[in-house]
Enzyme design. Structure first.
Site, short mmCIF file in Angstrom:
data_model
loop_
_atom_site.label_atom_id
_atom_site.label_comp_id
_atom_site.label_asym_id
_atom_site.label_seq_id
_atom_site.Cartn_x
_atom_site.Cartn_y
_atom_site.Cartn_z
CD GLN A 1 -5.03 3.49 12.65
OE1 GLN A 1 -6.23 3.70 12.46
NE2 GLN A 1 -4.12 3.73 11.73
CE LYS B 1 -7.41 7.09 3.51
NZ LYS B 1 -6.02 6.63 3.30
CG ASP C 1 -12.32 17.81 -6.45
OD1 ASP C 1 -13.29 18.53 -6.80
OD2 ASP C 1 -11.20 18.26 -6.20
CE LYS D 1 -2.00 2.15 3.53
NZ LYS D 1 -1.95 3.62 3.27
CG ASP E 1 -5.04 4.57 0.95
OD1 ASP E 1 -6.19 4.86 0.58
OD2 ASP E 1 -4.68 4.56 2.15
CB THR F 1 -9.10 3.01 11.46
OG1 THR F 1 -7.88 3.43 10.84
CG2 THR F 1 -9.76 1.94 10.62
NE ARG G 1 1.51 3.84 12.51
CZ ARG G 1 0.70 4.81 12.93
NH1 ARG G 1 1.18 5.85 13.57
NH2 ARG G 1 -0.60 4.72 12.69
#
Length: 224
Positions: free
Chosen positions: A184, A61, A64, A32, A59, A115, A205
């Site tokens: 998170q 996102k 618009d 990702k 990713d 999240t 992470r």
């Protein structure tokens, strides 16, 4: 069998990103790459990472007006990402146009509720109900718009899967047992996410900041 674990390479440093992938590529299903990597390295960086031989989850996102998002997706066609994200809150027309502009083979999935957000965050933004309710509303909208699936937390994926049995469910915010949740707020373990209907798990992470990223992936795999 392809691993459901996709590693989130959340760094703008291309050399660091390549180093991480080189160490974990035998045990993950894909990569990702998000905003910080894309803004720092652009199309060239995505091509460099794709050359390492793993599918790319881009990713970005996108959110618009429909025409702008469609043109953005069209500009990304040359990269042929395996997965591309748009915000499901962008509305049906935007999602329909994004899917129509995507290349064959690219799954376009709608981001529902991040999240890092909880009910108080939604209320502050004027959204009624709890995250679970909002995820289901946006999952239904994504399904009706013809997307391939959604991004949602493990706390909602079981209900979203029940609502959309054929959907593709990307679950971020996954943490091993006793793992640091950092920023998170709605997290589950990898095993819980899969049991509840996740198609793939996005883990960053706990892998990328480990002393031995490959060992970290294998430890997570062992719980699956």
């Amino acid at each position: 069998m392809t691993s459901p674990i996709w590693v989130a390479i959340d760094t703008p440093d291309l050399d660091r990103a390549r180093e991480i992938v080189a160490r974990v590529k035998r045990h993950v299903g894909g990569i990702k790459l998000g905003l910080e990597f894309f803004y720092a390295n652009g199309h060239g960086g995505i091509r460099t990472m794709a050359a390492l031989g793993l599918p790319i989850f881009l990713d970005l996102k996108l959110h618009d007006i429909p025409n702008t998002v469609a043109k953005a997706v069209h500009a990304l066609r040359v990269l042929s990402p395996a997965i591309l994200t748009v915000h499901a809150a962008g509305g049906r027309a935007m999602m329909e146009d994004a899917k129509a502009a995507a290349p064959t083979g690219t799954k376009v999935v709608g981001v529902t509720v991040l999240t890092s957000l909880d009910q108080s965050d939604l209320a502050a933004a004027g959204v009624s109900g709890n995250p679970h309710d909002q995820v289901l509303r946006l999952t239904a909208a994504a399904c009706e718009a013809g997307l391939d699936g959604v991004v949602c937390s493990g706390a909602e994926v079981a209900a979203a899967h029940k609502l959309w049995p054929d959907g593709y469910f990307v679950v971020p915010g996954v943490r091993p047992v006793d793992g640091d949740v950092s920023d998170q707020k709605r997290v589950v373990t990898p095993r819980q996410a899969l049991d509840r209907g996740a198609s793939i798990l996005i883990i960053g992470r706990p892998i990328t900041q480990a002393t031995d990223p490959d060992a970290a992936v294998r430890a997570i795999e062992a719980t699956l």
